[in-house]
Design a protein around this motif. Structure first.
Motif, short mmCIF file in Angstrom:
data_model
loop_
_atom_site.label_atom_id
_atom_site.label_comp_id
_atom_site.label_asym_id
_atom_site.label_seq_id
_atom_site.Cartn_x
_atom_site.Cartn_y
_atom_site.Cartn_z
N HIS A 180 0.83 -1.21 0.00
CA HIS A 180 0.00 0.00 0.00
C HIS A 180 0.87 1.25 0.00
CE1 HIS A 180 -3.93 -1.79 0.15
NE2 HIS A 180 -3.60 -2.53 1.20
N TYR A 181 1.95 1.22 0.75
CA TYR A 181 2.86 2.37 0.79
C TYR A 181 3.44 2.62 -0.60
CZ TYR A 181 6.45 5.59 2.29
OH TYR A 181 7.22 6.72 2.44
N CYS A 182 3.86 1.56 -1.29
CA CYS A 182 4.41 1.71 -2.64
C CYS A 182 3.39 2.34 -3.59
CB CYS A 182 4.86 0.36 -3.19
SG CYS A 182 6.35 -0.27 -2.41
N VAL A 183 2.16 1.90 -3.50
CA VAL A 183 1.10 2.42 -4.36
C VAL A 183 0.81 3.88 -4.01
CG1 VAL A 183 -1.35 2.24 -4.95
CG2 VAL A 183 0.07 0.18 -4.84
N ASP A 184 0.64 4.15 -2.73
CA ASP A 184 0.24 5.49 -2.29
C ASP A 184 1.35 6.52 -2.40
OD1 ASP A 184 -2.23 4.41 -1.69
OD2 ASP A 184 -1.83 4.26 0.47
N GLU A 185 2.56 6.16 -2.04
CA GLU A 185 3.66 7.13 -1.98
C GLU A 185 4.53 7.16 -3.23
OE1 GLU A 185 3.89 9.36 0.47
OE2 GLU A 185 2.09 8.46 1.34
N HIS A 186 4.59 6.05 -3.95
CA HIS A 186 5.46 5.98 -5.14
C HIS A 186 4.67 5.90 -6.44
CE1 HIS A 186 9.15 5.66 -2.79
NE2 HIS A 186 8.48 4.86 -1.98
N ASN A 187 3.34 5.83 -6.30
CA ASN A 187 2.46 5.82 -7.48
C ASN A 187 2.79 4.72 -8.48
OD1 ASN A 187 0.93 8.11 -6.65
ND2 ASN A 187 2.70 9.36 -7.19
N ILE A 188 3.06 3.53 -7.97
CA ILE A 188 3.24 2.39 -8.86
C ILE A 188 2.05 1.45 -8.70
CG2 ILE A 188 5.75 2.58 -8.82
CD1 ILE A 188 5.79 0.05 -7.06
N GLY A 189 1.83 0.63 -9.70
CA GLY A 189 0.72 -0.30 -9.67
C GLY A 189 1.07 -1.60 -8.97
N LEU A 190 0.05 -2.38 -8.71
CA LEU A 190 0.21 -3.73 -8.16
C LEU A 190 0.00 -4.72 -9.30
CD1 LEU A 190 -1.88 -3.51 -4.88
CD2 LEU A 190 0.61 -3.46 -5.11
N MET A 215 10.99 -0.65 -2.78
CA MET A 215 11.44 0.40 -1.87
C MET A 215 12.95 0.44 -1.69
SD MET A 215 8.43 0.62 0.99
CE MET A 215 9.25 1.95 1.88
N SER A 216 13.67 -0.52 -2.22
CA SER A 216 15.13 -0.52 -2.13
C SER A 216 15.72 0.19 -3.35
CB SER A 216 15.66 -1.95 -2.07
OG SER A 216 17.08 -1.93 -2.11
N PRO A 217 16.35 1.35 -3.15
CA PRO A 217 16.95 2.05 -4.29
C PRO A 217 18.00 1.20 -5.02
CG PRO A 217 16.94 3.46 -2.33
CD PRO A 217 16.47 2.10 -1.90
N ALA A 218 18.68 0.32 -4.29
CA ALA A 218 19.68 -0.54 -4.92
C ALA A 218 19.05 -1.47 -5.95
CB ALA A 218 20.42 -1.36 -3.86
N VAL A 253 9.05 0.15 -16.29
CA VAL A 253 7.78 0.43 -15.63
C VAL A 253 7.69 -0.56 -14.46
CG1 VAL A 253 5.27 0.48 -15.85
CG2 VAL A 253 6.71 1.17 -17.79
N TRP A 254 7.61 -0.01 -13.26
CA TRP A 254 7.63 -0.82 -12.04
C TRP A 254 6.23 -1.16 -11.55
CZ3 TRP A 254 11.94 -2.85 -9.99
CH2 TRP A 254 13.16 -2.33 -10.42
N TYR A 255 6.13 -2.36 -11.01
CA TYR A 255 4.92 -2.83 -10.33
C TYR A 255 5.34 -3.46 -9.01
CZ TYR A 255 2.54 -2.35 -14.80
OH TYR A 255 2.02 -1.85 -15.96
N ALA A 256 4.53 -3.29 -8.00
CA ALA A 256 4.77 -3.94 -6.71
C ALA A 256 4.02 -5.26 -6.68
CB ALA A 256 4.29 -3.03 -5.58
N THR A 257 4.61 -6.22 -5.98
CA THR A 257 3.97 -7.51 -5.79
C THR A 257 4.51 -8.14 -4.51
OG1 THR A 257 3.27 -9.53 -6.92
CG2 THR A 257 5.60 -8.93 -7.12
N THR A 258 4.00 -9.29 -4.16
CA THR A 258 4.38 -9.95 -2.92
C THR A 258 5.61 -10.83 -3.10
OG1 THR A 258 2.99 -11.86 -3.36
CG2 THR A 258 1.97 -10.01 -2.15
N LEU A 259 6.23 -11.15 -1.98
CA LEU A 259 7.34 -12.11 -1.99
C LEU A 259 6.87 -13.44 -2.56
CD1 LEU A 259 8.77 -11.41 1.58
CD2 LEU A 259 9.88 -10.83 -0.59
N GLU A 260 5.69 -13.88 -2.15
CA GLU A 260 5.16 -15.15 -2.61
C GLU A 260 4.96 -15.14 -4.13
OE1 GLU A 260 1.32 -18.11 -1.96
OE2 GLU A 260 1.49 -16.30 -0.76
N ASP A 261 4.46 -14.04 -4.67
CA ASP A 261 4.24 -13.95 -6.11
C ASP A 261 5.57 -14.04 -6.87
OD1 ASP A 261 2.61 -13.79 -8.36
OD2 ASP A 261 2.47 -11.60 -8.31
#
Length: 169
Positions: free
Chosen positions: A76-86, A130-133, A147-155
């Motif tokens: 949620h933080y990635c979506v809200d603060e970094h404006n990337i999709g899931l 969230m890791s700049p590296a 183009v970045w997307y956030a997802t889970t560790l499991e995914d």
């Protein structure tokens, strides 16, 4: 033009940097405390010394071992603060070209998978956005625009296993 594949020593360095900078970002974002991060780093170092790459994840330690942050909150933080999709990669086949050239060790070290290419853009899913590296590594590695997307560790883990990108001990 894409960068050359990293050596095993570079992968280990990448793993350490990715986790260290993820931890710093989580603290800066008030998702975990410094004390929680220090405890997680101790556990992570133990895992790196004795476990497979699939277990070497600071986020996994924080969320599932120590239970001090919910992975959902990080997304949620990635979506809200970094404006990337899931994205949910479970039903996504992706690019055959990327599958052929995927650097398996780098994917596990960064908890990130480049999964498709659209014209000059490479689509990338990451549990470690969230890791700049991680972002710097993949942007250099892939060349061109990402183009970045956030997802889970499991995914990420399921996708790599489905692609037979198994971690090496």
């Amino acid at each position: 033009m894409a960068a050359p594949a990293p050596t095993p020593a570079e992968i280990r360095s990448l793993l350490m940097r990715a986790n260290r900078l993820l931890g710093a970002s989580l603290v800066e974002s008030n998702l975990v405390t410094i004390d929680q991060l220090e405890n997680a780093n101790e556990k992570l170092l133990e895992l790196i010394a004795s476990a497979t790459p699939r277990q070497c994840t600071l986020l996994g330690v924080l969320a599932y071992d120590l239970k001090v942050v919910k992975e959902e909150d990080v997304l949620h933080y990635c979506v809200d603060e970094h404006n990337i999709g899931l994205i949910d990669l479970r039903t996504y086949d992706g690019s055959e070209e990327l599958k052929q050239t995927l650097n398996h060790a780098a994917c596990w070290a960064t908890w990130t998978v480049p999964f498709d290419r659209e014209e000059d853009f490479t689509l990338v899913a990451s549990a470690y956005y969230m890791s700049p590296a991680v972002r710097t590594f993949w942007e250099k590695q892939l060349g061109g625009q990402v183009v970045w997307y956030a997802t889970t560790l499991e995914d990420i883990a399921e996708t790599l296993e489905r692609l037979n990108v198994l971690p090496k001990a």
